[in-house]
Design a protein around this motif. Structure first.
Motif, short mmCIF file in Angstrom:
data_model
loop_
_atom_site.label_atom_id
_atom_site.label_comp_id
_atom_site.label_asym_id
_atom_site.label_seq_id
_atom_site.Cartn_x
_atom_site.Cartn_y
_atom_site.Cartn_z
N LEU A 112 46.75 -90.90 -7.43
CA LEU A 112 45.97 -90.63 -8.64
C LEU A 112 44.80 -91.59 -8.73
O LEU A 112 44.90 -92.76 -8.32
CB LEU A 112 46.86 -90.81 -9.87
CG LEU A 112 48.13 -89.94 -9.95
CD1 LEU A 112 48.96 -90.35 -11.16
CD2 LEU A 112 47.77 -88.47 -10.02
N THR A 113 43.69 -91.12 -9.27
CA THR A 113 42.57 -92.01 -9.56
C THR A 113 42.90 -92.82 -10.81
O THR A 113 43.82 -92.47 -11.57
CB THR A 113 41.28 -91.23 -9.80
OG1 THR A 113 41.45 -90.41 -10.98
CG2 THR A 113 40.96 -90.31 -8.61
N ILE A 114 42.15 -93.89 -11.04
CA ILE A 114 42.36 -94.69 -12.25
C ILE A 114 42.14 -93.82 -13.48
O ILE A 114 42.89 -93.91 -14.47
CB ILE A 114 41.41 -95.90 -12.27
CG1 ILE A 114 41.74 -96.87 -11.12
CG2 ILE A 114 41.51 -96.63 -13.61
CD1 ILE A 114 43.10 -97.50 -11.22
N GLY A 115 41.13 -92.96 -13.44
CA GLY A 115 40.86 -92.08 -14.57
C GLY A 115 42.00 -91.14 -14.87
O GLY A 115 42.38 -90.94 -16.03
N GLU A 116 42.57 -90.53 -13.82
CA GLU A 116 43.68 -89.61 -14.00
C GLU A 116 44.93 -90.36 -14.48
O GLU A 116 45.67 -89.87 -15.33
CB GLU A 116 43.98 -88.89 -12.69
CG GLU A 116 45.19 -87.96 -12.71
CD GLU A 116 45.05 -86.78 -13.65
OE1 GLU A 116 46.07 -86.12 -13.92
OE2 GLU A 116 43.92 -86.51 -14.11
N LEU A 117 45.14 -91.54 -13.94
CA LEU A 117 46.28 -92.35 -14.35
C LEU A 117 46.17 -92.70 -15.84
O LEU A 117 47.15 -92.61 -16.59
CB LEU A 117 46.33 -93.62 -13.50
CG LEU A 117 47.64 -94.40 -13.43
CD1 LEU A 117 48.78 -93.53 -12.94
CD2 LEU A 117 47.45 -95.60 -12.50
N ALA A 118 44.97 -93.08 -16.26
CA ALA A 118 44.74 -93.42 -17.67
C ALA A 118 44.97 -92.20 -18.55
O ALA A 118 45.58 -92.29 -19.63
CB ALA A 118 43.33 -93.95 -17.86
N ARG A 119 44.50 -91.04 -18.10
CA ARG A 119 44.67 -89.81 -18.89
C ARG A 119 46.15 -89.49 -19.08
O ARG A 119 46.59 -89.15 -20.17
CB ARG A 119 43.96 -88.64 -18.21
CG ARG A 119 43.95 -87.37 -19.05
CD ARG A 119 43.40 -86.19 -18.27
NE ARG A 119 44.29 -85.79 -17.20
CZ ARG A 119 45.40 -85.08 -17.40
NH1 ARG A 119 45.76 -84.71 -18.63
NH2 ARG A 119 46.17 -84.73 -16.38
N ARG A 120 46.93 -89.64 -18.02
CA ARG A 120 48.36 -89.34 -18.12
C ARG A 120 49.10 -90.36 -18.98
O ARG A 120 50.16 -90.07 -19.53
CB ARG A 120 48.99 -89.27 -16.74
CG ARG A 120 48.45 -88.13 -15.89
CD ARG A 120 49.36 -87.87 -14.71
NE ARG A 120 48.79 -86.90 -13.79
CZ ARG A 120 49.46 -86.37 -12.76
NH1 ARG A 120 50.71 -86.74 -12.53
NH2 ARG A 120 48.88 -85.51 -11.96
N CYS A 121 48.55 -91.56 -19.06
CA CYS A 121 49.14 -92.59 -19.92
C CYS A 121 48.58 -92.54 -21.34
O CYS A 121 48.93 -93.37 -22.17
CB CYS A 121 48.88 -93.98 -19.32
SG CYS A 121 49.77 -94.30 -17.79
N GLN A 122 47.70 -91.58 -21.59
CA GLN A 122 47.08 -91.39 -22.90
C GLN A 122 46.36 -92.65 -23.39
O GLN A 122 46.54 -93.09 -24.52
CB GLN A 122 48.12 -90.92 -23.92
CG GLN A 122 48.79 -89.60 -23.56
CD GLN A 122 49.80 -89.16 -24.58
OE1 GLN A 122 49.54 -89.17 -25.77
NE2 GLN A 122 51.00 -88.75 -24.11
N THR A 123 45.57 -93.21 -22.49
CA THR A 123 44.80 -94.40 -22.85
C THR A 123 43.49 -94.38 -22.09
O THR A 123 43.20 -93.44 -21.35
CB THR A 123 45.62 -95.67 -22.54
OG1 THR A 123 44.94 -96.80 -23.09
CG2 THR A 123 45.80 -95.88 -21.04
N SER A 124 42.71 -95.42 -22.23
CA SER A 124 41.43 -95.52 -21.52
C SER A 124 41.62 -96.29 -20.22
O SER A 124 42.57 -97.08 -20.09
CB SER A 124 40.40 -96.24 -22.38
OG SER A 124 40.74 -97.62 -22.52
N PRO A 125 40.73 -96.10 -19.24
CA PRO A 125 40.83 -96.87 -17.99
C PRO A 125 40.82 -98.39 -18.23
O PRO A 125 41.55 -99.13 -17.58
CB PRO A 125 39.60 -96.42 -17.20
CG PRO A 125 39.36 -95.01 -17.67
CD PRO A 125 39.67 -95.06 -19.14
N THR A 126 40.02 -98.83 -19.19
CA THR A 126 39.93 -100.27 -19.47
C THR A 126 41.25 -100.81 -19.99
O THR A 126 41.76 -101.85 -19.52
CB THR A 126 38.82 -100.56 -20.50
OG1 THR A 126 37.56 -100.14 -19.94
CG2 THR A 126 38.75 -102.04 -20.82
N VAL A 127 41.85 -100.12 -20.97
CA VAL A 127 43.14 -100.56 -21.52
C VAL A 127 44.22 -100.50 -20.45
O VAL A 127 45.09 -101.38 -20.37
CB VAL A 127 43.53 -99.70 -22.74
CG1 VAL A 127 44.95 -100.01 -23.19
CG2 VAL A 127 42.55 -99.96 -23.89
#
Length: 216
Positions: A112-127
């Motif tokens: 997974l990309t960082i963006g996709e990982l963040a989306r699945r975690c329901q947060t932003s890439p930075t957080v």
């Protein structure tokens, strides 16, 4: 829509019929009072139900129109239920980090990309990045790369597939790039690791952070 103004005036038989179609009058009154939220929640379904009702009113019989009314009311009730369901993500940053780690473990062949990982975690890439570093002491992308290399090492030790096969199994389409990443992480090339494993029954011992070693 008179029943919305005075639902208590609806005959018991009619109320029972509506209930059989999953229409709750009390819920419907509440949904109508908050029409904006309800319609937004169900969107297309509510709009289509009332459009069908308006179009049907031009040429259909009373029985057919009654069914369309019931369908429109059912959609409004469903809209109210959807609007009431809270959308919850991970409760804390530690939860975000743990969920991200679990997702990475499950997605090795197709990382997974960082963006996709963040989306699945329901947060932003930075957080996501901040949470993961705070919990595991390393950048999320570094943990992911090392975990994939550990999986590759295990495949090299117990499997008979080619180096290219192992590379693809951990998300690398280019065997050369895989070999470089493997050597940087494990201290030996994939071929050398496999030879050592065949000779001693186990590959060279990699130098890994404790939390990464526990992940395998």
């Amino acid at each position: 829509m008179a029943l919305l103004a005075s639902p208590d005036a609806v005959a018991p038989g009619a109320a029972a019929t509506l209930a059989g179609f999953d229409v709750d009058l009390a819920e419907l009154v509440d949904a109508t009072a908050r029409a904006g939220r309800a319609v937004d929640a169900a969107g297309t379904a509510v709009s289509q139900a009332f459009l069908d009702l308006a179009v049907g009113a031009r040429g259909e019989g009373v029985a057919a129109l009654k069914l369309r009314c019931v369908e429109a009311l059912r959609c409004l009730c469903e809209a109210r239920r959807q609007a009431a369901v809270p959308r919850r993500g991970p409760a804390t940053r530690a939860d975000i980090a743990r969920l991200a780690r679990s997702l990475m473990r499950q997605n090795v062949e197709n990382p997974l990309t960082i963006g996709e990982l963040a989306r699945r975690c329901q947060t932003s890439p930075t957080v996501l990045k901040e949470s993961f570093r705070a919990e595991y002491g390393m950048p999320v992308h570094e943990w992911y790369r090392r975990f994939r290399m550990l999986r590759a090492a295990e495949l090299l030790r117990v499997g008979s597939g080619s180096i290219s096969d192992v590379a693809r199994a951990v998300g690398y389409s280019n065997a050369s790039k895989f070999a470089q990443a493997f050597c940087a992480c494990m201290g030996a090339t994939p071929s050398a690791w496999r030879r050592a494993a065949l000779t001693s029954g186990a590959g060279p011992e990699p130098q890994l952070a404790p939390e990464l070693a526990e992940a395998v």
